[in-house]
Scaffold this motif. Sequence first.
Motif, PDB file in Angstrom:
ATOM      1  N   ILE A 402     -15.291  -4.922  48.394  1.00  0.00           N
ATOM      2  CA  ILE A 402     -14.868  -3.531  48.630  1.00  0.00           C
ATOM      3  C   ILE A 402     -16.033  -2.720  49.192  1.00  0.00           C
ATOM      4  O   ILE A 402     -15.886  -1.978  50.150  1.00  0.00           O
ATOM      5  N   ALA A 403     -17.191  -2.844  48.594  1.00  0.00           N
ATOM      6  CA  ALA A 403     -18.347  -2.061  49.046  1.00  0.00           C
ATOM      7  C   ALA A 403     -19.636  -2.671  48.541  1.00  0.00           C
ATOM      8  O   ALA A 403     -19.608  -3.498  47.621  1.00  0.00           O
ATOM      9  N   PHE A 411     -22.037   3.639  40.003  1.00  0.00           N
ATOM     10  CA  PHE A 411     -20.742   2.983  39.813  1.00  0.00           C
ATOM     11  C   PHE A 411     -20.399   2.980  38.324  1.00  0.00           C
ATOM     12  O   PHE A 411     -21.250   3.261  37.476  1.00  0.00           O
ATOM     13  N   GLY A 412     -19.113   2.661  38.066  1.00  0.00           N
ATOM     14  CA  GLY A 412     -18.661   2.628  36.670  1.00  0.00           C
ATOM     15  C   GLY A 412     -18.164   3.977  36.197  1.00  0.00           C
ATOM     16  O   GLY A 412     -17.805   4.149  35.040  1.00  0.00           O
ATOM     17  N   GLU A 413     -18.143   4.972  37.143  1.00  0.00           N
ATOM     18  CA  GLU A 413     -17.740   6.327  36.754  1.00  0.00           C
ATOM     19  C   GLU A 413     -16.230   6.410  36.488  1.00  0.00           C
ATOM     20  O   GLU A 413     -15.785   7.244  35.703  1.00  0.00           O
ATOM     21  N   MET A 414     -15.428   5.526  37.144  1.00  0.00           N
ATOM     22  CA  MET A 414     -13.974   5.650  37.038  1.00  0.00           C
ATOM     23  C   MET A 414     -13.515   5.460  35.599  1.00  0.00           C
ATOM     24  O   MET A 414     -12.787   6.282  35.049  1.00  0.00           O
ATOM     25  N   THR A 415     -13.951   4.385  34.993  1.00  0.00           N
ATOM     26  CA  THR A 415     -13.552   4.090  33.608  1.00  0.00           C
ATOM     27  C   THR A 415     -14.131   5.128  32.662  1.00  0.00           C
ATOM     28  O   THR A 415     -13.471   5.576  31.731  1.00  0.00           O
ATOM     29  N   ARG A 422     -11.773  -1.120  33.898  1.00  0.00           N
ATOM     30  CA  ARG A 422     -12.615  -1.171  35.109  1.00  0.00           C
ATOM     31  C   ARG A 422     -11.766  -1.563  36.310  1.00  0.00           C
ATOM     32  O   ARG A 422     -11.031  -2.561  36.260  1.00  0.00           O
ATOM     33  N   SER A 423     -11.879  -0.787  37.385  1.00  0.00           N
ATOM     34  CA  SER A 423     -11.020  -1.011  38.550  1.00  0.00           C
ATOM     35  C   SER A 423     -11.519  -2.173  39.409  1.00  0.00           C
ATOM     36  O   SER A 423     -10.798  -2.668  40.269  1.00  0.00           O
ATOM     37  N   ALA A 424     -12.759  -2.578  39.250  1.00  0.00           N
ATOM     38  CA  ALA A 424     -13.320  -3.642  40.096  1.00  0.00           C
ATOM     39  C   ALA A 424     -14.456  -4.322  39.343  1.00  0.00           C
ATOM     40  O   ALA A 424     -14.880  -3.845  38.288  1.00  0.00           O
ATOM     41  N   ARG A 463     -12.887   6.702  46.469  1.00  0.00           N
ATOM     42  CA  ARG A 463     -13.099   5.282  46.157  1.00  0.00           C
ATOM     43  C   ARG A 463     -11.780   4.617  45.800  1.00  0.00           C
ATOM     44  O   ARG A 463     -11.512   3.486  46.175  1.00  0.00           O
ATOM     45  N   ASP A 466      -9.832   3.989  48.898  1.00  0.00           N
ATOM     46  CA  ASP A 466     -10.481   2.884  49.612  1.00  0.00           C
ATOM     47  C   ASP A 466     -10.103   1.536  48.987  1.00  0.00           C
ATOM     48  O   ASP A 466      -9.762   0.567  49.666  1.00  0.00           O
ATOM     49  N   LEU A 467     -10.135   1.539  47.642  1.00  0.00           N
ATOM     50  CA  LEU A 467      -9.821   0.323  46.867  1.00  0.00           C
ATOM     51  C   LEU A 467      -8.388  -0.134  47.155  1.00  0.00           C
ATOM     52  O   LEU A 467      -8.131  -1.304  47.464  1.00  0.00           O
TER      53      LEU A 467
HETATM   54  P1  CMP Z   1     -15.031   1.481  37.312  1.00  0.00           P
HETATM   55  O1  CMP Z   1     -13.569   1.406  37.587  1.00  0.00           O
HETATM   56  O2  CMP Z   1     -15.459   2.074  36.053  1.00  0.00           O
HETATM   57  O3  CMP Z   1     -15.640   0.011  37.475  1.00  0.00           O
HETATM   58  C1  CMP Z   1     -15.670  -0.581  38.754  1.00  0.00           C
HETATM   59  C2  CMP Z   1     -16.430   0.354  39.662  1.00  0.00           C
HETATM   60  O4  CMP Z   1     -16.502  -0.037  41.017  1.00  0.00           O
HETATM   61  C3  CMP Z   1     -15.721   1.674  39.749  1.00  0.00           C
HETATM   62  O5  CMP Z   1     -15.722   2.287  38.506  1.00  0.00           O
HETATM   63  C4  CMP Z   1     -16.460   2.338  40.863  1.00  0.00           C
HETATM   64  O6  CMP Z   1     -17.655   2.908  40.423  1.00  0.00           O
HETATM   65  C5  CMP Z   1     -16.777   1.170  41.749  1.00  0.00           C
HETATM   66  N1  CMP Z   1     -15.874   1.250  42.924  1.00  0.00           N
HETATM   67  C6  CMP Z   1     -14.550   1.077  42.952  1.00  0.00           C
HETATM   68  N2  CMP Z   1     -14.081   1.241  44.216  1.00  0.00           N
HETATM   69  C7  CMP Z   1     -15.131   1.533  44.989  1.00  0.00           C
HETATM   70  C8  CMP Z   1     -15.307   1.809  46.382  1.00  0.00           C
HETATM   71  N3  CMP Z   1     -14.281   1.840  47.221  1.00  0.00           N
HETATM   72  N4  CMP Z   1     -16.564   2.070  46.822  1.00  0.00           N
HETATM   73  C9  CMP Z   1     -17.616   2.036  45.981  1.00  0.00           C
HETATM   74  N5  CMP Z   1     -17.500   1.786  44.661  1.00  0.00           N
HETATM   75  C10 CMP Z   1     -16.291   1.550  44.155  1.00  0.00           C
END
Ligand code: CMP
Length: 498
Positions: A402-403, A411-415, A422-424, A463, A466-467
């Motif tokens: 993805i990136a 990173f890791g801010e989403m969760t 975790r999305s990725a 993000r 993009d994902l």
């Molecule tokens: P989180 O979901 O906590 O864990 C996986 C992390 O991957 C996610 O937070 C983002 O910080 C990072 N991430 C997900 N999608 C993207 C993206 N398109 N570009 C950069 N970072 C991403």
Amino acid sequence: MEIKSFTHSDIINLCLYAGLVIILIAYSLYAKRRKHHFHIPVALFIIYFILVDLIIVVSKFDLEPALIVLKLLSTIFLTFSIIRFFAFIFIDYSFREKNIPAITRDIILAVLYVISVLVILRYQANVNLASLITTSAVVTAVIGFALQDTLSNLFSGIVLQMEKPYHIHDWICVENYSGKVVGMSWKSTKIYTREKELISIPNNIIAKSHILNYSKPDPNHIAILEIGISYDDAPNIVREAMLTTVGEHPKVNNYPPPEVRVLNFNDFTIDYQIRFSISDFENEERIKSHIMNQLWYRFKRRGIKIPFPIRTVHNVQAMPEKEEMEKNKASRRAIIHLQMVDIFSPISEEYLNSIAAKVRFENYSQYETIIREGSSGDSMFVVVSGLCEVLKKDDTGKDILIAELGENNFFGEMTLLTGEPRSATVKAKEDVVCIRIGKKDLESIMKEHSTIADAMSEILAKRKDDLDAKKNDRNKKMSSAKKEASNILLKIKAFFKI
Ligand code: CMP
């Protein structure tokens, strides 16, 4: 001595055979350079033609006994070359395809050679060598004595062939030599070591030794690592860290599952043994080294100590001061890095100070997983150095890139912000140093600086888009490839009416 003169046809024959010898020598050298076994029958033909030339020359002199010997030799060499030629065509190729060791071919050839010599001697020279050898005890004893070692190797080779304790390409250990079996002849077994050395071990030594076969009954092998860890760390925590590291290694088999045993309560350490199954025996040392490397990083992050007795004794008094100094140094370092991250730049230095004291620096080695897709979490990371890759699984379970996130990215801010899994997956593409920020620290930052929440939500939304876009794009591509394949299949079926 009466010397006859050479006739015209003698000279033509002499030149013809000499020419053939030159052509065959050139071909034999070429075949040998290309590691072609065909050079052996060709070399035997060369000797035969040289002998024929000699017969023509010697027949002009009055040397009857020499002529008889030469004729005998020429018939033997002609027969050998014909046998070797047909063996090359019918045996060599099919044996190599079926991975049959050279010893079987060598034994067949030896039997054919002996029979042909006996027949030639019997009918051309009227000598019954077989009965001569069997009736003459002295000759038998002399031959037996001279061939003692050779015969012992040959018979051991035959026994090894029948018993088959190992095959070509198996990994074995004999007489403290371990390596991959690359050849088995009537004389020895050749093994190729991990240090890229070729060792020939005589068959009679192998027959007398213990043979350890790492590839049988199955290619899986239990590798063992032993590590001493501090008494301060609870065995269950140490065990969990070890099992996670070993389990994550791509070359470690899932079954039988890795196991950690507490071995010993030593003077300064609790000794642990890690046992895990691998199929790639050739790279065992490399895999072990890689796991040890990753263990260091995991232990470091979790504060698990590998003690050094001497250092511990010297540092006991100075520890609290030293720890304080280290903490101050780390928090100054954290402030510098956090200021460089866009979203944190509005935070005042005073406030950053209080946060920086709480965050942690963590080291990850190349290929380590920092965050796993689908898991829960309560922290985010800022990249201080190195490069991370963000990977997402598609519908078939394959990773899509993805990136890539380098210095001053986070990173890791989403969760952390949404509580969702975790999305990725985020992996260290090279050795990485990160700052880990816990949920509580971020909460207090956001309460004081509302603009940060706005900035983060914007980045998070981008993000996420993009994902989804990258995943959908891959799935679309796959489903159109599938559609295309089923269209083609329909066409083929229609064309062949099946
Ligand atoms: P989180 O979901 O906590 O864990 C996986 C992390 O991957 C996610 O937070 C983002 O910080 C990072 N991430 C997900 N999608 C993207 C993206 N398109 N570009 C950069 N970072 C991403």
